[in-house]
Design a protein around this motif. Structure first.
Motif, PDB file in Angstrom:
ATOM      1  N   ILE A  20       0.826  -1.210   0.000  1.00  0.00           N
ATOM      2  CA  ILE A  20       0.000   0.000   0.000  1.00  0.00           C
ATOM      3  C   ILE A  20       0.864   1.265   0.000  1.00  0.00           C
ATOM      4  CG2 ILE A  20      -1.827   1.253   1.216  1.00  0.00           C
ATOM      5  CD1 ILE A  20      -2.872  -1.421   2.176  1.00  0.00           C
ATOM      6  N   VAL A  21       2.049   1.195   0.578  1.00  0.00           N
ATOM      7  CA  VAL A  21       2.932   2.358   0.569  1.00  0.00           C
ATOM      8  C   VAL A  21       3.340   2.712  -0.867  1.00  0.00           C
ATOM      9  CG1 VAL A  21       5.070   1.057   0.971  1.00  0.00           C
ATOM     10  CG2 VAL A  21       4.927   3.439   1.679  1.00  0.00           C
ATOM     11  N   LEU A  22       3.567   1.711  -1.700  1.00  0.00           N
ATOM     12  CA  LEU A  22       3.910   1.977  -3.101  1.00  0.00           C
ATOM     13  C   LEU A  22       2.714   2.530  -3.869  1.00  0.00           C
ATOM     14  CD1 LEU A  22       6.067  -1.182  -3.831  1.00  0.00           C
ATOM     15  CD2 LEU A  22       6.835   1.146  -3.364  1.00  0.00           C
ATOM     16  N   ALA A  23       1.542   1.988  -3.596  1.00  0.00           N
ATOM     17  CA  ALA A  23       0.335   2.523  -4.239  1.00  0.00           C
ATOM     18  C   ALA A  23       0.086   3.962  -3.796  1.00  0.00           C
ATOM     19  CB  ALA A  23      -0.872   1.642  -3.903  1.00  0.00           C
ATOM     20  N   GLY A  24       0.376   4.264  -2.538  1.00  0.00           N
ATOM     21  CA  GLY A  24       0.230   5.626  -2.039  1.00  0.00           C
ATOM     22  C   GLY A  24       1.199   6.584  -2.702  1.00  0.00           C
ATOM     23  N   ALA A  25       2.443   6.142  -2.926  1.00  0.00           N
ATOM     24  CA  ALA A  25       3.426   6.989  -3.598  1.00  0.00           C
ATOM     25  C   ALA A  25       3.002   7.275  -5.036  1.00  0.00           C
ATOM     26  CB  ALA A  25       4.798   6.325  -3.569  1.00  0.00           C
ATOM     27  N   LEU A  26       2.506   6.249  -5.709  1.00  0.00           N
ATOM     28  CA  LEU A  26       2.037   6.437  -7.083  1.00  0.00           C
ATOM     29  C   LEU A  26       0.824   7.358  -7.121  1.00  0.00           C
ATOM     30  CD1 LEU A  26       2.335   5.628 -10.044  1.00  0.00           C
ATOM     31  CD2 LEU A  26       0.780   3.738  -9.577  1.00  0.00           C
ATOM     32  N   LEU A  27      -0.104   7.168  -6.193  1.00  0.00           N
ATOM     33  CA  LEU A  27      -1.274   8.033  -6.107  1.00  0.00           C
ATOM     34  C   LEU A  27      -0.868   9.479  -5.812  1.00  0.00           C
ATOM     35  CD1 LEU A  27      -4.413   8.200  -6.027  1.00  0.00           C
ATOM     36  CD2 LEU A  27      -4.213   7.875  -3.563  1.00  0.00           C
ATOM     37  N   GLY A  28       0.114   9.683  -4.968  1.00  0.00           N
ATOM     38  CA  GLY A  28       0.593  11.031  -4.656  1.00  0.00           C
ATOM     39  C   GLY A  28       1.235  11.710  -5.848  1.00  0.00           C
ATOM     40  N   ALA A  29       2.011  10.959  -6.642  1.00  0.00           N
ATOM     41  CA  ALA A  29       2.636  11.532  -7.835  1.00  0.00           C
ATOM     42  C   ALA A  29       1.587  11.919  -8.861  1.00  0.00           C
ATOM     43  CB  ALA A  29       3.634  10.543  -8.434  1.00  0.00           C
ATOM     44  N   VAL A  30       0.628  11.033  -9.084  1.00  0.00           N
ATOM     45  CA  VAL A  30      -0.446  11.327 -10.041  1.00  0.00           C
ATOM     46  C   VAL A  30      -1.272  12.520  -9.562  1.00  0.00           C
ATOM     47  CG1 VAL A  30      -2.585  10.405 -11.036  1.00  0.00           C
ATOM     48  CG2 VAL A  30      -0.537   9.002 -10.970  1.00  0.00           C
ATOM     49  N   GLY A  31      -1.557  12.568  -8.271  1.00  0.00           N
ATOM     50  CA  GLY A  31      -2.302  13.695  -7.717  1.00  0.00           C
ATOM     51  C   GLY A  31      -1.543  15.007  -7.840  1.00  0.00           C
ATOM     52  N   GLY A  32      -0.225  14.977  -7.670  1.00  0.00           N
ATOM     53  CA  GLY A  32       0.592  16.178  -7.829  1.00  0.00           C
ATOM     54  C   GLY A  32       0.577  16.682  -9.257  1.00  0.00           C
ATOM     55  N   PHE A  33       0.693  15.770 -10.226  1.00  0.00           N
ATOM     56  CA  PHE A  33       0.594  16.163 -11.632  1.00  0.00           C
ATOM     57  C   PHE A  33      -0.784  16.731 -11.945  1.00  0.00           C
ATOM     58  CE2 PHE A  33       4.249  13.307 -12.461  1.00  0.00           C
ATOM     59  CZ  PHE A  33       5.043  14.214 -13.128  1.00  0.00           C
ATOM     60  N   TYR A  34      -1.816  16.097 -11.390  1.00  0.00           N
ATOM     61  CA  TYR A  34      -3.181  16.570 -11.626  1.00  0.00           C
ATOM     62  C   TYR A  34      -3.369  17.985 -11.079  1.00  0.00           C
ATOM     63  CZ  TYR A  34      -8.235  16.954 -11.286  1.00  0.00           C
ATOM     64  OH  TYR A  34      -9.529  17.400 -11.389  1.00  0.00           O
ATOM     65  N   LEU A  35      -2.931  18.225  -9.855  1.00  0.00           N
ATOM     66  CA  LEU A  35      -3.056  19.564  -9.272  1.00  0.00           C
ATOM     67  C   LEU A  35      -2.264  20.596 -10.067  1.00  0.00           C
ATOM     68  CD1 LEU A  35      -2.878  18.974  -5.416  1.00  0.00           C
ATOM     69  CD2 LEU A  35      -4.807  19.828  -6.732  1.00  0.00           C
ATOM     70  N   SER A  36      -1.072  20.226 -10.503  1.00  0.00           N
ATOM     71  CA  SER A  36      -0.266  21.140 -11.308  1.00  0.00           C
ATOM     72  C   SER A  36      -0.967  21.488 -12.608  1.00  0.00           C
ATOM     73  CB  SER A  36       1.088  20.508 -11.627  1.00  0.00           C
ATOM     74  OG  SER A  36       1.783  20.239 -10.445  1.00  0.00           O
ATOM     75  N   HIS A  37      -1.563  20.491 -13.222  1.00  0.00           N
ATOM     76  CA  HIS A  37      -2.277  20.729 -14.476  1.00  0.00           C
ATOM     77  C   HIS A  37      -3.525  21.585 -14.246  1.00  0.00           C
ATOM     78  CE1 HIS A  37      -3.592  20.062 -18.540  1.00  0.00           C
ATOM     79  NE2 HIS A  37      -4.763  19.667 -18.092  1.00  0.00           N
ATOM     80  N   MET A  38      -4.258  21.317 -13.183  1.00  0.00           N
ATOM     81  CA  MET A  38      -5.477  22.082 -12.902  1.00  0.00           C
ATOM     82  C   MET A  38      -5.163  23.535 -12.544  1.00  0.00           C
ATOM     83  SD  MET A  38      -8.277  20.507 -13.356  1.00  0.00           S
ATOM     84  CE  MET A  38      -7.681  19.671 -14.777  1.00  0.00           C
ATOM     85  N   HIS A  39      -4.003  23.790 -11.994  1.00  0.00           N
ATOM     86  CA  HIS A  39      -3.606  25.167 -11.679  1.00  0.00           C
ATOM     87  C   HIS A  39      -2.943  25.846 -12.860  1.00  0.00           C
ATOM     88  CE1 HIS A  39      -3.892  25.393  -7.089  1.00  0.00           C
ATOM     89  NE2 HIS A  39      -4.625  24.386  -7.498  1.00  0.00           N
TER      90      HIS A  39
END
Length: 112
Positions: free
Chosen positions: A66-85
């Motif tokens: 789950i820690v690896l899935a969390g890291a991947l989810l965090g990276a995708v979420g960071g890209f998403y937030l960057s794109h939305m801003h």
């Protein structure tokens, strides 16, 4: 204590910032270094936060993935937030496009 009087049209001395995009000033709306740092912080912050959440869930549930899935989810979420801003889009501030998207004026003369 006397109050300071403001004259109309005189700047207040504070730099204006764009409230919708953190780290990007209004004077330099194309981003640059500040936008890059904002993208970097979104991605790294997302990875750290969601990895810690995954680590906690791994500890509670006795798993390891789950820690690896969390890291991947965090990276995708960071890209998403960057794109939305609007920090990851390439902007042309002159209002002109680099290449025309319409058909050429010569018609089918270059067609094979």
């Amino acid at each position: 204590m006397p109050e300071s009087k403001r004259t109309p049209g005189k700047p207040s001395g504070k730099p204006k910032t764009n409230a919708s995009t953190p780290g990007v000033s209004a004077e330099n709306s194309d981003g640059g270094y500040n936008a890059g740092m904002a993208v970097f912080s979104y991605i790294i912050g997302g990875i750290i936060v969601w990895s810690l959440i995954g680590w906690g869930l791994d500890y509670l549930w006795g798993t390891r993935w789950i820690v690896l899935a969390g890291a991947l989810l965090g990276a995708v979420g960071g890209f998403y937030l960057s794109h939305m801003h609007g920090l990851t889009s390439s902007r042309n501030t002159s209002g002109k496009r680099d290449a025309g998207s319409e058909p050429s004026a010569d018609g089918n003369t270059n067609a094979k």
